[in-house]
Design an enzyme around this catalytic site. Structure first.
Site, PDB file in Angstrom:
ATOM      1  N   ASP A 200      56.968 109.157 169.725  1.00 45.37           N
ATOM      2  CA  ASP A 200      58.084 108.272 169.422  1.00 45.37           C
ATOM      3  C   ASP A 200      58.805 108.677 168.145  1.00 45.37           C
ATOM      4  O   ASP A 200      59.966 108.326 167.940  1.00 45.37           O
ATOM      5  CB  ASP A 200      57.579 106.828 169.290  1.00 45.37           C
ATOM      6  CG  ASP A 200      58.713 105.825 169.131  1.00 45.37           C
ATOM      7  OD1 ASP A 200      59.595 105.810 170.015  1.00 45.37           O
ATOM      8  OD2 ASP A 200      58.727 105.085 168.136  1.00 45.37           O
ATOM      9  N   ARG A 201      58.129 109.446 167.265  1.00 44.31           N
ATOM     10  CA  ARG A 201      58.751 109.868 166.015  1.00 44.31           C
ATOM     11  C   ARG A 201      59.762 110.997 166.221  1.00 44.31           C
ATOM     12  O   ARG A 201      60.606 111.235 165.360  1.00 44.31           O
ATOM     13  CB  ARG A 201      57.684 110.316 165.012  1.00 44.31           C
ATOM     14  CG  ARG A 201      56.880 109.177 164.435  1.00 44.31           C
ATOM     15  CD  ARG A 201      57.726 108.287 163.562  1.00 44.31           C
ATOM     16  NE  ARG A 201      56.947 107.182 163.014  1.00 44.31           N
ATOM     17  CZ  ARG A 201      57.439 106.238 162.244  1.00 44.31           C
ATOM     18  NH1 ARG A 201      58.723 106.233 161.958  1.00 44.31           N
ATOM     19  NH2 ARG A 201      56.665 105.269 161.792  1.00 44.31           N
ATOM     20  N   MET A 281      63.583  99.127 168.578  1.00 49.86           N
ATOM     21  CA  MET A 281      64.988  99.432 168.318  1.00 49.86           C
ATOM     22  C   MET A 281      65.224 100.884 167.913  1.00 49.86           C
ATOM     23  O   MET A 281      66.380 101.284 167.713  1.00 49.86           O
ATOM     24  CB  MET A 281      65.511  98.517 167.204  1.00 49.86           C
ATOM     25  CG  MET A 281      65.550  97.043 167.570  1.00 49.86           C
ATOM     26  SD  MET A 281      66.635  96.718 168.993  1.00 49.86           S
ATOM     27  CE  MET A 281      68.220  97.255 168.341  1.00 49.86           C
ATOM     28  N   ARG A 282      64.153 101.673 167.792  1.00 56.05           N
ATOM     29  CA  ARG A 282      64.347 103.056 167.346  1.00 56.05           C
ATOM     30  C   ARG A 282      65.209 103.839 168.329  1.00 56.05           C
ATOM     31  O   ARG A 282      66.019 104.671 167.941  1.00 56.05           O
ATOM     32  CB  ARG A 282      62.993 103.746 167.145  1.00 56.05           C
ATOM     33  CG  ARG A 282      63.132 105.172 166.634  1.00 56.05           C
ATOM     34  CD  ARG A 282      61.807 105.825 166.298  1.00 56.05           C
ATOM     35  NE  ARG A 282      61.271 105.296 165.061  1.00 56.05           N
ATOM     36  CZ  ARG A 282      60.104 104.682 164.933  1.00 56.05           C
ATOM     37  NH1 ARG A 282      59.352 104.494 166.010  1.00 56.05           N
ATOM     38  NH2 ARG A 282      59.678 104.250 163.775  1.00 56.05           N
ATOM     39  N   ALA A 283      65.058 103.569 169.631  1.00 54.01           N
ATOM     40  CA  ALA A 283      65.849 104.286 170.634  1.00 54.01           C
ATOM     41  C   ALA A 283      67.339 104.040 170.449  1.00 54.01           C
ATOM     42  O   ALA A 283      68.150 104.971 170.553  1.00 54.01           O
ATOM     43  CB  ALA A 283      65.413 103.866 172.037  1.00 54.01           C
TER      44      ALA A 283
END
Length: 672
Positions: A200-201, A281-283
């Site tokens: 995910d990073r 919300m990172r996407a």
């Protein structure tokens, strides 16, 4: 010889899985480093490493404070550098962007930095020696085979990526320094998947494949051979394209802050992320930053739907919700449903190319093959190491009445571990002496990191006898003490699965496959190597040679037919053979044999005595084992429990494979 193959020579066609997407992703993350880096997934021999190594050569040079070991930006009013503070008129120097490679086997000291041992011992001074994170600041940190990176190094990267700095508190050193870098990782999915937290990073991800078109493959060979024959001449032919690419990247970097992101574009991004059911919300943030960078790369002042579409294809595939063994990817139909269909190509396109250009006069497609010196590890040693995709895991002489049943949804499996304490590769399964983990003492066996306080303590009583009257501490080799640490190791989890007629009842086989899928998922999460032996209808077969790819194991298991008699002895002997071969190939990785059977042996003469002798042969290897008992029904013979006694293994009913069936974890053989 030029250090790397020219970046502009590796861009190819618009074929799905082509390296055009990879080149675009790398460029966008350097235009806007806040995107968060790139993960490149692909089969071996697809030039993943070569393209990444060529990237640094086309990036614009950067200004740094002269003499600063931490690459501080002269324009930064408060640089986080242990070498500071700097005067406002400190000298400035310009240098290329660094590409720092983080080896899979790097130690924690090498990554973070540590006490400068030479100066500490010879001069009595405490001085910090920077590590790879400090060197990578304002540059590219490249991890080849990132999926094989040890968990403790993954934790360090996660902390640095989240905070933008690295903090060292160890061996009397207390230092913080900036560590903002573009993280680029490459991996072959056949060798195992990436830990979800690190996946995910990565801001962007791309899948690359070798070209299937014969003409394209021919061009790969032509360019590779031309480079090998005359590296300087080959690089000179691309010098103008490399220079143009550098100028275009610099212009995009200068333009990116002025690109407008309208509310309409933000709404499109939010609708896409909601439609693909991404977590958090990172996407949304990464997609927005990528769309802005894409617009800047193409010289636009405002983000368009084309930019949002391109950003979604790179930022969302690894973030969408999917089942544990599903391959990452993006549903193009859903993408079109949210954004509308992709417009037809312009019949009279802008002559300015969308990516790095190909300066060949014949206008041929640009490809290149991986540099053998960099990717020698990708060349298989022999055919036994490589899973064969065209091979169906059926036993020899399979009966035509064999049936195939799919497993259900995997659940959280109980922890099965090998006996005692090992010394294998760091992982998350069995107890082991490792380079990380909790310190349990010191040793003098030459293994593990140096333990400085204990070394000094061991040498201190002998200083008078050694004639020290002042100055440096006098050390002898016998004074050195190493930190003895206990952590977890990964294992070879070898599944030996009964696929005979006694197991062929549809409901029972579904339960068995679900249990094995759950154990496979557990093996994936714990960084194990897995193999699959099946036996049915008179013969045993190595359906999957030991590999890090549990996805392949799950695929083979799903296609596993059932039926015929039960050659239990043959299955156990094949498992013993595989264990012995793997001990020669990978002696540090301890095996854990998981036998899935109801214990019946019905194939051949003296089937029961032969199966018990085979079990004793397996037990003689010393391998830890678990017998997963699949017997069901009101009348039970208990043969799997008898088999477990001969194997010196733990007996585990299939209903108790789930971690929720009993409280606490099961440790195979009980830790000795």
């Amino acid at each position: 010889m030029p250090q790397h193959y020219p970046f502009s020579a590796v861009v190819d066609s618009d074929e799905p899985g082509s390296r055009t997407d990879m080149a675009l992703a790398l460029i966008l993350t350097t235009v806007s480093p806040e995107i968060g880096g790139v993960l490149v997934r692909g089969e071996k021999g697809t030039a993943k490493s070569t393209i990444v190594r060529a990237l640094a050569a086309v990036l614009p040079r950067i200004d740094v404070v002269a003499g600063d070991r931490f690459s501080s930006d002269p324009r930064d009013p408060a640089p986080l550098s242990p070498d500071g503070p700097f005067a406002h008129d400190a000298p400035v120097e310009t240098r290329p962007v660094r590409l720092v490679e983080l080896p899979v086997g790097a130690t924690e000291d090498r990554v973070l930095g540590s006490l400068h041992l030479e100066r500490a011992l010879s001069e009595g001074r405490t001085e910090y020696e920077p590590g790879l994170l400090a060197r990578a600041h304002r540059g590219i940190l490249y991890v080849d085979e990132v999926n094989l990176l040890h968990d403790h190094l993954v934790d360090l990267l996660l902390d640095a990526a989240a905070m933008g700095r690295s903090t060292v508190e160890r061996d009397g050193v207390s230092v913080s320094h900036a560590a903002r870098f573009v993280l680029v990782g490459t991996m072959n999915p056949e060798e195992g998947e990436l830990r979800p937290q690190l996946l995910d990073r990565f801001g962007l991800t791309v899948e690359v494949r070798a070209p299937r078109d014969p003409g394209a493959r021919m061009e790969v060979v032509r360019r590779r051979m031309a480079y090998d024959a005359d590296p300087d001449g080959f690089a000179a032919a691309y010098a103008d394209a490399e220079r143009d690419l550098t100028e275009r990247i610099g212009a995009a970097q200068a333009r990116v802050a002025d690109v407008a992101l309208s509310d309409a574009a933000l709404l499109q991004i939010a609708e896409l992320c909601a439609a693909f059911e991404v977590d958090g919300m990172r996407a949304d943030i990464v997609t927005a930053r990528t769309a802005v960078a894409h617009a800047a790369w193409h010289g636009r002042a405002e983000v368009t739907t084309e930019d949002v579409r391109a950003a979604a294809r790179l930022a969302l595939p690894h973030r969408r919700r999917r089942n544990p063994f599903d391959a990452p990817g993006l549903d193009e139909d859903l993408l079109d449903e949210v954004l509308g269909p992709e417009p037809d190509p312009d019949p009279d396109p802008d002559p300015t190319p969308d990516g790095p250009t190909d300066p060949r006069p014949d206008g041929g497609t640009s490809y290149e093959e991986s540099n053998p010196s960099h990717e020698a590890h990708d060349v298989p040693g022999n055919g036994a190491d490589e899973p064969r995709p065209d091979r169906t895991p059926t036993a020899a002489g399979a009966a035509s009445s064999a049936t195939t049943v799919s497993g259900g949804t995997p659940y959280r499996a109980r922890l099965l571990t090998a006996r005692g304490t090992g010394a294998g590769e760091a992982g998350r399964r069995s107890r082991a002496r490792t380079d990380n983990g909790r310190r349990i003492g010191t040793s003098t066996d030459g293994r593990g990191p140096l333990h400085l306080p204990e070394t000094i303590r061991a040498a201190a009583p002998h200083q008078v006898a050694r004639g020290r009257a002042g100055g440096a501490l006098r050390l002898l080799p016998g004074d050195l003490r190493r930190a003895a640490r206990e952590g977890r190791e990964s294992n070879l989890v070898l599944f030996c699965v009964d696929a005979s007629g006694s197991m062929a009842a549809r409901r029972r086989m579904e339960q068995v496959k679900t249990a094995i899928l759950s154990l496979l998922l557990d093996a994936y999460q714990r960084r194990d190597k897995v193999g699959l032996v099946t036996f049915r209808d008179g013969a045993a077969e190595l359906a999957l040679p030991p590999t890090h790819s549990v996805d392949i194991a799950a695929t083979r298991l799903d296609a596993l037919p059932a039926g015929g008699r039960t050659p239990l002895a043959e299955g156990l002997l094949e498992a013993a053979r595989v264990i012995e071969v793997e001990r020669i190939r990978d002696p540090r990785r301890r095996p854990l044999l998981v036998v899935v059977t109801d214990g019946r042996a019905t194939s051949g003469r003296d089937a029961v005595p032969r199966s018990r002798r085979a079990a004793e042969t397996v037990a003689a290897t010393g391998a830890s084992a678990v017998v997963v008992d699949c017997e069901s029904g009101p009348l039970r013979l208990g043969l799997a429990a008898v088999l477990a006694e001969h194997l010196r293994a733990e007996h585990l009913p299939v209903a108790e494979v789930s971690a929720d069936a009993l409280t606490g974890a099961v440790r195979d053989g009980r830790a000795a």
